[in-house]
Design a protein around this motif. Structure first.
Motif, PDB file in Angstrom:
ATOM      1  N   MET A   1      48.102  40.361  31.947  1.00 54.84           N
ATOM      2  CA  MET A   1      47.188  39.910  32.986  1.00 54.84           C
ATOM      3  C   MET A   1      45.880  40.699  32.934  1.00 54.84           C
ATOM      4  O   MET A   1      44.786  40.115  32.979  1.00 54.84           O
ATOM      5  CB  MET A   1      47.851  40.061  34.357  1.00 54.84           C
ATOM      6  N   LEU A   2      45.989  42.013  32.841  1.00 59.18           N
ATOM      7  CA  LEU A   2      44.791  42.844  32.835  1.00 59.18           C
ATOM      8  C   LEU A   2      43.974  42.635  31.564  1.00 59.18           C
ATOM      9  O   LEU A   2      42.737  42.639  31.595  1.00 59.18           O
ATOM     10  CB  LEU A   2      45.166  44.319  32.998  1.00 59.18           C
ATOM     11  N   ARG A   3      44.652  42.448  30.443  1.00 54.56           N
ATOM     12  CA  ARG A   3      43.921  42.181  29.204  1.00 54.56           C
ATOM     13  C   ARG A   3      43.134  40.885  29.327  1.00 54.56           C
ATOM     14  O   ARG A   3      41.964  40.808  28.905  1.00 54.56           O
ATOM     15  CB  ARG A   3      44.891  42.121  28.024  1.00 54.56           C
ATOM     16  N   ALA A   4      43.736  39.863  29.909  1.00 49.85           N
ATOM     17  CA  ALA A   4      43.038  38.596  30.101  1.00 49.85           C
ATOM     18  C   ALA A   4      41.848  38.763  31.041  1.00 49.85           C
ATOM     19  O   ALA A   4      40.755  38.256  30.792  1.00 49.85           O
ATOM     20  CB  ALA A   4      44.001  37.543  30.645  1.00 49.85           C
ATOM     21  N   ALA A   6      40.197  41.504  31.638  1.00 45.42           N
ATOM     22  CA  ALA A   6      39.173  42.317  30.966  1.00 45.42           C
ATOM     23  C   ALA A   6      38.360  41.483  29.986  1.00 45.42           C
ATOM     24  O   ALA A   6      37.180  41.789  29.735  1.00 45.42           O
ATOM     25  CB  ALA A   6      39.837  43.487  30.245  1.00 45.42           C
ATOM     26  N   ASP A   7      38.950  40.423  29.454  1.00 46.30           N
ATOM     27  CA  ASP A   7      38.245  39.532  28.536  1.00 46.30           C
ATOM     28  C   ASP A   7      37.405  38.496  29.271  1.00 46.30           C
ATOM     29  O   ASP A   7      36.794  37.634  28.642  1.00 46.30           O
ATOM     30  CB  ASP A   7      39.249  38.801  27.631  1.00 46.30           C
ATOM     31  N   GLY A   8      37.411  38.556  30.607  1.00 42.61           N
ATOM     32  CA  GLY A   8      36.589  37.653  31.392  1.00 42.61           C
ATOM     33  C   GLY A   8      37.277  36.402  31.883  1.00 42.61           C
ATOM     34  O   GLY A   8      36.627  35.510  32.446  1.00 42.61           O
ATOM     35  N   HIS A   9      38.605  36.310  31.718  1.00 39.31           N
ATOM     36  CA  HIS A   9      39.338  35.138  32.183  1.00 39.31           C
ATOM     37  C   HIS A   9      39.728  35.289  33.653  1.00 39.31           C
ATOM     38  O   HIS A   9      39.953  36.395  34.140  1.00 39.31           O
ATOM     39  CB  HIS A   9      40.595  34.932  31.346  1.00 39.31           C
ATOM     40  N   ARG A  10      39.806  34.186  34.359  1.00 44.28           N
ATOM     41  CA  ARG A  10      40.289  34.178  35.742  1.00 44.28           C
ATOM     42  C   ARG A  10      41.810  34.134  35.706  1.00 44.28           C
ATOM     43  O   ARG A  10      42.400  33.215  35.118  1.00 44.28           O
ATOM     44  CB  ARG A  10      39.724  32.967  36.490  1.00 44.28           C
ATOM     45  N   VAL A  11      42.438  35.101  36.330  1.00 43.85           N
ATOM     46  CA  VAL A  11      43.897  35.230  36.315  1.00 43.85           C
ATOM     47  C   VAL A  11      44.439  34.913  37.703  1.00 43.85           C
ATOM     48  O   VAL A  11      44.005  35.495  38.699  1.00 43.85           O
ATOM     49  CB  VAL A  11      44.317  36.653  35.894  1.00 43.85           C
ATOM     50  N   ILE A  12      45.390  34.002  37.752  1.00 45.83           N
ATOM     51  CA  ILE A  12      46.026  33.605  39.006  1.00 45.83           C
ATOM     52  C   ILE A  12      47.492  34.007  38.955  1.00 45.83           C
ATOM     53  O   ILE A  12      48.204  33.646  38.006  1.00 45.83           O
ATOM     54  CB  ILE A  12      45.937  32.075  39.236  1.00 45.83           C
ATOM     55  N   ILE A  49      45.415  45.857  40.829  1.00 45.20           N
ATOM     56  CA  ILE A  49      45.372  46.760  39.675  1.00 45.20           C
ATOM     57  C   ILE A  49      45.273  45.975  38.375  1.00 45.20           C
ATOM     58  O   ILE A  49      44.580  46.381  37.433  1.00 45.20           O
ATOM     59  CB  ILE A  49      46.617  47.670  39.667  1.00 45.20           C
ATOM     60  N   LEU A  50      45.948  44.824  38.325  1.00 40.09           N
ATOM     61  CA  LEU A  50      46.024  44.029  37.100  1.00 40.09           C
ATOM     62  C   LEU A  50      44.912  42.991  36.977  1.00 40.09           C
ATOM     63  O   LEU A  50      44.927  42.177  36.050  1.00 40.09           O
ATOM     64  CB  LEU A  50      47.390  43.336  37.017  1.00 40.09           C
ATOM     65  N   GLY A  51      43.961  43.010  37.894  1.00 40.36           N
ATOM     66  CA  GLY A  51      42.787  42.162  37.755  1.00 40.36           C
ATOM     67  C   GLY A  51      42.958  40.719  38.154  1.00 40.36           C
ATOM     68  O   GLY A  51      42.137  39.872  37.778  1.00 40.36           O
ATOM     69  N   ALA A  52      44.011  40.395  38.906  1.00 37.48           N
ATOM     70  CA  ALA A  52      44.203  39.016  39.342  1.00 37.48           C
ATOM     71  C   ALA A  52      43.116  38.617  40.333  1.00 37.48           C
ATOM     72  O   ALA A  52      42.783  39.373  41.251  1.00 37.48           O
ATOM     73  CB  ALA A  52      45.576  38.834  39.968  1.00 37.48           C
ATOM     74  N   SER A  53      42.566  37.424  40.150  1.00 35.13           N
ATOM     75  CA  SER A  53      41.526  36.927  41.050  1.00 35.13           C
ATOM     76  C   SER A  53      42.113  36.282  42.301  1.00 35.13           C
ATOM     77  O   SER A  53      41.440  36.194  43.327  1.00 35.13           O
ATOM     78  CB  SER A  53      40.664  35.886  40.319  1.00 35.13           C
ATOM     79  N   ARG A  54      43.352  35.834  42.205  1.00 43.58           N
ATOM     80  CA  ARG A  54      43.981  35.138  43.332  1.00 43.58           C
ATOM     81  C   ARG A  54      45.479  35.325  43.268  1.00 43.58           C
ATOM     82  O   ARG A  54      46.058  35.320  42.170  1.00 43.58           O
ATOM     83  CB  ARG A  54      43.633  33.646  43.263  1.00 43.58           C
ATOM     84  N   VAL A  55      46.103  35.518  44.425  1.00 43.38           N
ATOM     85  CA  VAL A  55      47.556  35.592  44.533  1.00 43.38           C
ATOM     86  C   VAL A  55      48.005  34.474  45.466  1.00 43.38           C
ATOM     87  O   VAL A  55      47.488  34.350  46.580  1.00 43.38           O
ATOM     88  CB  VAL A  55      48.027  36.949  45.080  1.00 43.38           C
TER      89      VAL A  55
END
Length: 246
Positions: A1-4, A6-12, A49-55
């Motif tokens: 999740m964090l790698r994604a 960090a690459d600029g992807h939106r993580v849900i 912590i893992l960079g998720a944009s939405r939970v």
């Protein structure tokens, strides 16, 4: 999740239940606090912590471990109608224009009923939403056996296990069935922090959190997946994928 992320992807991060069937030590919860509320807060803290944009919580009840009375609760995720639950998830996939979906493997990693249900619901939701890339997050069974032996050699007492026999170990899948191996070496400290945020499940005195940093990195610096959509659906590539996103 964090790698994604960090690459600029939106993580849900979509979570099926609130984890209310978990067990914690006496005194862990504050007076009047419910485990459900603590688990929600822990999930959000780890997601930050893992960079998720939405939970998103789908709102089902924790089904407990396989074979317990909680499996039969009418609001348990294990009892959910697959089509109805899949529609809930598919709405999120469509609204977010999701390119890649990860679910659990068919045994839910280690046989947890809610994880197995995530596998079923996730695949059906991907069908409904037309999500083109689906991966099953799993554990490398061969690697687990190797790591247990390494831990014993280092004098670390590993958690109880069913068996070290590859044919009997009911966790994850054999290495030969894995299509995708993702390195997250540079994000291991954040992964450890995210695990620590789930204190109701992984307390600081747990075996996992007591591992020396180098051993922890060796154990958790890779993540394992099976791609179930083209081009690898039903086959194992000679050169395995090293990332999930196009």
């Amino acid at each position: 999740m964090l790698r994604a992320a960090a690459d600029g992807h939106r993580v849900i991060l979509t979570v099926a239940t609130h984890g209310e069937e978990g067990e914690v030590a006496d005194g862990f919860l504050d007076d009047g606090e419910h485990l459900k509320d603590r688990r929600i807060a822990e999930t959000r803290a780890a997601a930050d912590i893992l960079g998720a944009s939405r939970v998103v919580f789908l709102g089902y009840r924790d089904s407990g471990m396989m074979g317990t009375d909680a499996n039969d609760h009418p609001e348990a995720f294990w009892q959910a109608d697959i089509e109805e639950a899949a529609r809930r998830l598919a709405e999120i996939l469509v609204a977010e224009s999701v390119d890649v979906l990860t679910v659990y493997d068919s045994n839910g990693g280690y046989g947890h009923p809610d994880h197995i249900q995530v596998h079923r619901v996730g695949h059906r939701a991907a069908d409904l939403a037309g999500t083109g890339r689906v991966y099953e997050a799993t554990l490398n069974r061969d690697r687990i056996v190797e790591m247990r032996e390494h831990a014993r050699q280092e004098g670390l007492e590993a958690p109880e296990r069913e068996s070290d026999d590859e044919g009997e170990l009911q966790v994850g899948i054999p290495d030969a069935h894995i299509t995708t191996i993702v390195s997250i070496d540079e994000f291991v400290p954040q992964k450890r922090a995210a695990m620590s945020a789930h204190a109701s499940q992984i307390p600081d005195d747990s075996w996992f959190m007591q591992l020396p940093a180098e051993v922890f990195g060796t154990a958790f610096g890779r993540e394992w997946f099976v791609r179930t959509t083209p081009p690898f659906a039903g086959t194992i590539p000679e050169d395995r994928e090293q990332w999930l996103l196009p």
